[in-house]
Design an enzyme around this catalytic site. Structure first.
Site, PDB file in Angstrom:
ATOM      1  N   CYS A  99       0.840  -1.202   0.000  1.00 20.03           N
ATOM      2  CA  CYS A  99       0.000   0.000   0.000  1.00 20.03           C
ATOM      3  C   CYS A  99       0.878   1.256   0.000  1.00 20.03           C
ATOM      4  CB  CYS A  99      -0.923   0.009   1.208  1.00 20.03           C
ATOM      5  SG  CYS A  99      -1.984   1.483   1.263  1.00 20.03           S
ATOM      6  N   GLY A 201      -0.292  -5.149 -12.158  1.00 16.49           N
ATOM      7  CA  GLY A 201      -0.014  -3.781 -12.572  1.00 16.49           C
ATOM      8  C   GLY A 201      -0.262  -3.506 -14.037  1.00 16.49           C
ATOM      9  N   GLU A 202      -1.115  -2.521 -14.327  1.00 10.46           N
ATOM     10  CA  GLU A 202      -1.366  -2.013 -15.684  1.00 10.46           C
ATOM     11  C   GLU A 202      -1.942  -3.041 -16.644  1.00 10.46           C
ATOM     12  OE1 GLU A 202      -1.118   1.342 -16.872  1.00 10.46           O
ATOM     13  OE2 GLU A 202      -1.117   1.534 -14.691  1.00 10.46           O
ATOM     14  N   GLY A 224      -6.524  -5.044 -10.798  1.00 12.24           N
ATOM     15  CA  GLY A 224      -7.214  -4.129  -9.899  1.00 12.24           C
ATOM     16  C   GLY A 224      -8.025  -3.091 -10.647  1.00 12.24           C
ATOM     17  N   ARG A 225      -7.396  -1.952 -10.925  1.00  6.27           N
ATOM     18  CA  ARG A 225      -8.140  -0.841 -11.524  1.00  6.27           C
ATOM     19  C   ARG A 225      -8.736  -1.203 -12.884  1.00  6.27           C
ATOM     20  NH1 ARG A 225      -4.260   3.742 -12.096  1.00  6.27           N
ATOM     21  NH2 ARG A 225      -2.804   2.032 -12.459  1.00  6.27           N
TER      22      ARG A 225
END
Length: 317
Positions: A99, A201-202, A224-225
């Site tokens: 985090c 990631g990405e 995630g995003r």
């Protein structure tokens, strides 16, 4: 078949979001938002609030396993809370060393611990020894705090502490979420370790996933995003891997999810919480979709739950 993990995004992937996204298919495993541990043992009620799935075999309603994630800087309290999580039925315990939030880092948690491989080792080792050997203990890290060359030492520390696997968000703490993700560090880590690695990631679409596979050669991946802007990315990746036709990413497919999400968030907490979380998700959807952006721009100013819900239904049903 490659395994796909839903990332434990704090303030985003709560019980309602996990339930919603796993209903769509393609997600093999979830991890909760972090449970912050200081110097005490949390009561059982805190664990059930953080992970209601503990009451259903540590799985979502759709059968997807859920690990409990803990965050903190003190090994013994983390171990005690890990024991309690397992006693309550957690299928695994994940330790947050990734985090990047300033508040978390100022209070000896998350990515701040990446400054010391010894501390990472001690925490993982203490937790690993505190819970039964058949219960996975895993770690989520970044490449380092501000120096990506530290990632090999960190990964070796996690391996020496006998973690079951490690998830690597391929950026440093100081990188934050700024593109790109440096996937090329994973093969370098693999040369020096034998620990199973989950790449993170990405990954925003099937094309990104395929490039990540090409670079990292991992068996497992965390997103995630990317799923917040495209709720069907996990299903699309699984379709692509199976060489099946890949469903479209469209507002028409996504918009029916929002009224259900609003109602479930209201039942879970309250309607003001539901307004906030639904706006948050709609904003994420709008990053990749102009139709979603038009709806978000119109209703983002609405604060009264009844008014917000009425306008949401108008645009999504």
């Amino acid at each position: 078949m490659k395994k796909l993990f839903l990332a434990p995004m704090e303030g985003v992937v709560d019980w309602v979001m996990r339930d919603t996204l796993t209903s769509l298919g393609g997600i093999d495993q979830c991890v909760t938002e972090f449970l912050r541990v200081t110097d005490r043992l949390h009561p059982e009620s805190v664990f059930f609030k953080n992970c209601p799935e503990l009451k259903t075999g540590s799985r979502t309603r759709w059968g997807t396993p859920v690990f409990v994630q803990l965050l903190g800087g003190q090994a013994e309290p983390l171990a005690m809370n890990a024991q309690r999580a397992v006693k309550l039925g957690a299928l695994g315990v994940d330790l947050n060393f990734g985090c990047p939030a300033k508040t978390v880092n100022r209070h000896d948690g998350g990515a701040s611990l990446l400054k010391s491989c010894d501390r990472v080792f001690t925490i993982v080792d203490t937790v690993r020894k505190a819970v039964p050997a058949n219960v996975p203990v895993t770690a989520k890290i970044r490449l380092g705090f501000d120096d990506p060359t530290k990632c090999i030492d960190i990964a070796q520390a996690v391996q020496e502490a006998n973690a079951d696997w490690i998830t690597i968000h391929c950026r440093t703490k100081t990188d934050g979420y700024k593109p790109p993700a440096y996937w090329e560090w994973i093969p370098k880590i693999k040369e020096k370790t034998t620990l199973k690695i989950i790449a993170n990631g990405e990954i925003w679409n099937v094309s990104d996933f395929n490039r990540c596979v090409e670079v990292t050669q991992c068996d497992d991946y965390m997103i995630g995003r990317g799923v917040m802007s495209n709720p069907f990315i996990f299903k699309q990746i699984k379709q692509s891997l199976a060489q099946e036709p890949v469903m479209e990413t469209s507002w028409e497919n996504a918009k029916p999810l929002l009224p259900q999400f609003f109602e479930a968030s209201t039942a879970h907490i309250n309607d003001y919480f539901a307004v906030s979380r639904t706006k948050q998700w709609l904003k994420a959807l709008s990053l990749k979709n102009q139709e979603a952006k038009a709806v978000f721009d119109e209703i983002k100013v609405l604060k009264k739950p009844a008014e917000f819900q009425a306008q949401l239904l108008k645009h999504t049903t």
